[in-house]
Scaffold this motif. Sequence first.
Motif, PDB file in Angstrom:
ATOM      1  N   LEU A 474       0.892  -1.066   0.043  1.00  0.00           N
ATOM      2  CA  LEU A 474      -0.010   0.078  -0.041  1.00  0.00           C
ATOM      3  C   LEU A 474       1.059   1.374   0.041  1.00  0.00           C
ATOM      4  O   LEU A 474       0.561   2.171  -0.698  1.00  0.00           O
ATOM      5  CB  LEU A 474      -1.060   0.032   1.271  1.00  0.00           C
ATOM      6  CG  LEU A 474      -2.045  -0.988   1.236  1.00  0.00           C
ATOM      7  CD1 LEU A 474      -2.700  -1.017   2.396  1.00  0.00           C
ATOM      8  CD2 LEU A 474      -2.863  -0.844  -0.005  1.00  0.00           C
ATOM      9  N   SER A 475       1.984   1.378   0.725  1.00  0.00           N
ATOM     10  CA  SER A 475       3.121   2.310   0.708  1.00  0.00           C
ATOM     11  C   SER A 475       3.330   2.486  -0.700  1.00  0.00           C
ATOM     12  O   SER A 475       3.674   3.602  -1.096  1.00  0.00           O
ATOM     13  CB  SER A 475       3.741   2.117   2.107  1.00  0.00           C
ATOM     14  OG  SER A 475       4.888   3.002   1.917  1.00  0.00           O
ATOM     15  N   VAL A 477       2.054   2.096  -3.601  1.00  0.00           N
ATOM     16  CA  VAL A 477       1.245   2.527  -4.523  1.00  0.00           C
ATOM     17  C   VAL A 477       1.006   3.935  -4.177  1.00  0.00           C
ATOM     18  O   VAL A 477       1.030   4.696  -5.032  1.00  0.00           O
ATOM     19  CB  VAL A 477      -0.141   1.835  -4.209  1.00  0.00           C
ATOM     20  CG1 VAL A 477      -1.234   2.496  -5.227  1.00  0.00           C
ATOM     21  CG2 VAL A 477      -0.188   0.349  -4.683  1.00  0.00           C
ATOM     22  N   ASP A 478       1.298   4.328  -2.728  1.00  0.00           N
ATOM     23  CA  ASP A 478       1.342   5.661  -2.551  1.00  0.00           C
ATOM     24  C   ASP A 478       2.464   6.601  -3.015  1.00  0.00           C
ATOM     25  O   ASP A 478       2.370   7.674  -3.525  1.00  0.00           O
ATOM     26  CB  ASP A 478       1.391   6.024  -1.029  1.00  0.00           C
ATOM     27  CG  ASP A 478      -0.021   5.651  -0.403  1.00  0.00           C
ATOM     28  OD1 ASP A 478      -1.016   5.581  -1.096  1.00  0.00           O
ATOM     29  OD2 ASP A 478      -0.135   5.302   0.802  1.00  0.00           O
ATOM     30  N   THR A 479       3.669   5.766  -3.068  1.00  0.00           N
ATOM     31  CA  THR A 479       4.904   6.449  -3.482  1.00  0.00           C
ATOM     32  C   THR A 479       4.667   6.449  -5.062  1.00  0.00           C
ATOM     33  O   THR A 479       4.968   7.600  -5.361  1.00  0.00           O
ATOM     34  CB  THR A 479       6.148   5.438  -3.328  1.00  0.00           C
ATOM     35  OG1 THR A 479       6.219   5.278  -1.809  1.00  0.00           O
ATOM     36  CG2 THR A 479       7.423   5.965  -4.194  1.00  0.00           C
ATOM     37  N   ASN A 481       2.130   7.042  -6.775  1.00  0.00           N
ATOM     38  CA  ASN A 481       1.167   8.162  -6.929  1.00  0.00           C
ATOM     39  C   ASN A 481       1.932   9.564  -6.956  1.00  0.00           C
ATOM     40  O   ASN A 481       1.136  10.474  -7.462  1.00  0.00           O
ATOM     41  CB  ASN A 481       0.150   8.246  -5.911  1.00  0.00           C
ATOM     42  CG  ASN A 481      -1.223   7.408  -6.423  1.00  0.00           C
ATOM     43  OD1 ASN A 481      -1.688   7.557  -7.457  1.00  0.00           O
ATOM     44  ND2 ASN A 481      -1.684   6.532  -5.666  1.00  0.00           N
ATOM     45  N   ARG A 482       2.794   9.619  -6.274  1.00  0.00           N
ATOM     46  CA  ARG A 482       3.672  10.897  -6.398  1.00  0.00           C
ATOM     47  C   ARG A 482       4.091  11.340  -7.741  1.00  0.00           C
ATOM     48  O   ARG A 482       4.798  12.275  -7.959  1.00  0.00           O
ATOM     49  CB  ARG A 482       4.819  10.812  -5.369  1.00  0.00           C
ATOM     50  CG  ARG A 482       4.428  10.381  -3.801  1.00  0.00           C
ATOM     51  CD  ARG A 482       5.484  11.128  -2.991  1.00  0.00           C
ATOM     52  NE  ARG A 482       6.758  10.715  -3.294  1.00  0.00           N
ATOM     53  CZ  ARG A 482       7.349   9.561  -2.367  1.00  0.00           C
ATOM     54  NH1 ARG A 482       6.346   9.257  -1.090  1.00  0.00           N
ATOM     55  NH2 ARG A 482       8.618   9.151  -2.487  1.00  0.00           N
ATOM     56  N   HIS A 488      -4.707   0.490  -8.223  1.00  0.00           N
ATOM     57  CA  HIS A 488      -4.088  -0.514  -7.563  1.00  0.00           C
ATOM     58  C   HIS A 488      -5.049  -1.887  -7.719  1.00  0.00           C
ATOM     59  O   HIS A 488      -6.089  -1.582  -7.283  1.00  0.00           O
ATOM     60  CB  HIS A 488      -3.856  -0.285  -5.999  1.00  0.00           C
ATOM     61  CG  HIS A 488      -3.429  -1.260  -5.175  1.00  0.00           C
ATOM     62  ND1 HIS A 488      -3.210  -1.226  -3.794  1.00  0.00           N
ATOM     63  CD2 HIS A 488      -2.366  -2.136  -5.685  1.00  0.00           C
ATOM     64  CE1 HIS A 488      -2.488  -2.335  -3.392  1.00  0.00           C
ATOM     65  NE2 HIS A 488      -2.094  -3.097  -4.666  1.00  0.00           N
ATOM     66  N   GLU A 569      10.015   2.044  -2.263  1.00  0.00           N
ATOM     67  CA  GLU A 569      10.420   3.418  -2.597  1.00  0.00           C
ATOM     68  C   GLU A 569      11.484   3.733  -3.621  1.00  0.00           C
ATOM     69  O   GLU A 569      11.445   4.344  -4.599  1.00  0.00           O
ATOM     70  CB  GLU A 569      10.378   4.258  -1.299  1.00  0.00           C
ATOM     71  CG  GLU A 569      10.474   5.827  -1.704  1.00  0.00           C
ATOM     72  CD  GLU A 569      10.485   6.510  -0.403  1.00  0.00           C
ATOM     73  OE1 GLU A 569      10.868   7.841  -0.582  1.00  0.00           O
ATOM     74  OE2 GLU A 569      10.416   6.217   0.632  1.00  0.00           O
TER      75      GLU A 569
END
Length: 589
Positions: A474-475, A477-479, A481-482, A488, A569
């Motif tokens: 999940l982290s 996917v957040d990265t 998105n930057r 996802h 990341e």
Amino acid sequence: MSRIQLTDELKKEIGQHFVLGYHGPQLSDDILRLTAAPYYLGNVILMKRNVAGSGEGYVGGRPQEISELLASLQEHAKSSGQDIGLGIGTDQEGGLVSAFSTSNVVTQFPGAMALASISDTATSSSLEITERVYAAQAKELSLLGVNWTYAPVGDVNSDRRNPVIGVRSFGDDPSKVAQYVSAACKGLVSHGVSPSIKHFPGHGDTHIDSHLGLPRIRKDLKELEQTELVPWQHSVHNPSLGRGLDLVTVMTGHMSLPLITGREDEPASLSRAVTHGLLREKLGFGGVIVTDCLEMDAIAKTKGVGSNPRSPDDLTEEDWHGGPGIEEGAVLALEAGADIVMICHTYEKQVAAIERVWNAVESGRLSLGELRKSGERIRKWKQALGLEWSSGKIRTSWDQTAWVKTKEESAKISAAAYAEVVVMVKPGPSLAPSHAVAVYTPAMESYNKAVDDADGVLRTQGGVIRNTAGASFLSFVDTVNRYAPASHIVYGKHDAIAPQDTPAIFVLRNADRSTWQIDALRAVLKVSSRVVVVSSSTPYDLINFSPFPGPGSAFAHLACGEYTAQALEAVARVVFGERKATGQLAVAV
């Protein structure tokens, strides 16, 4: 033979030969009872379940609370009549096995295979980075009051099917593994933390997990000397450690070596031929030997199936008659020559094991002379750690300023190391920022009992264990998105995947064993023209993989050595061209 009288002094001696765990983020009644009369437990293991907690009301949060709890535990042992301070250990390997890297306590650092994937440069070598990483971990642990870590892993990952070692190993080259193990030990002892090189004589050449059964490694001494024993031969007498060599301990593993012991079902941890014969006499190791946890099935499960086949030609599962059980295992381990027996979880079993050793000493089964020689090794080790009550080295107060400064230093060391772990296994297209991308991650399964937190796993409605590390994906996917709008898609073993016709990042996790992931990948490669495949654990995922002709057949393949948020990341930065993948594989694929 006359029975030996079990005095209070003798119970104190026996207590030094155990390391036991307990439950909960506070000091439990169980651990307070164990470290006092009549058990006088000399060593404690902390697990992730002990580290999680709020830290509410503490200026330094949970780290300060842990520090004060451990100081309180040491004071309790002293006031209970213990002659020397407690060895306080934990599994802090880095990477996927990092008991203290939780709830913003100890910094997350790369694990063994990720570190060994870092390439040397003109200004810094991979070994120097490894030493720096382990030194930073030791500095943080020491500030908390932890003085012993069950790391580094000395296993050579020579069987790619290995379900329990894998990325916890520095690789498949024995001499390189030896160099990394020595670098890790050097880093740990530089801040007064005792390493425990594990799992002697080597858990790498097996596809059975000793948490679940008894691995059998059918090698003779000559073969072991060429591979398994190399890291220990190199490390236990390494002169570069100086006085820090007195801090080095070794953990024995629960694997059978029939060609050494002559016995099919005798684990190395309970074998005098291995513990005393190989480690003490052959390798000349004079330090403390601790067993792996006796609650693993190789010891605790008294009957069952779960061992390696007798030969490569016999691929059927053979009968394994089971282990001796925890209580008898404790006596057998001490008879074999171990100094300290580890039992991590069950209070009733811990007490029963201590009492079984009491009986063995009383009856004369356990040699009192050998037990006391073993006790001298433990005392010498604890003196080197500064655990004498008069030493003034046992941490009794919290230093918030030092903690903040150390954490700042650690953050820089960790970030610099993670930036270099990504390997380009197969070149292919990169992805453009700002364009929509689909991120595919595998549904989480139990990884293994070394990585899964037994007290923190999730279960599906059907009761199947799911690893809690899904938060890392999940982290990720957040990265992503930057850099670009990301959708996802979690794909599962029984899912009919409907791939999107967009650039894709396809994450694999040990797909060489969970082959349903390969089927999903093929479906995506048929429709997506720009695909980056990411091996988030071992890099063996695509061995013997041949994609069908399709738009995505020219995919790129990256590996990062672990599915931590920090490693993933670093992957995102490479995927979108912010950094180059500079790493090199630590194992052959």
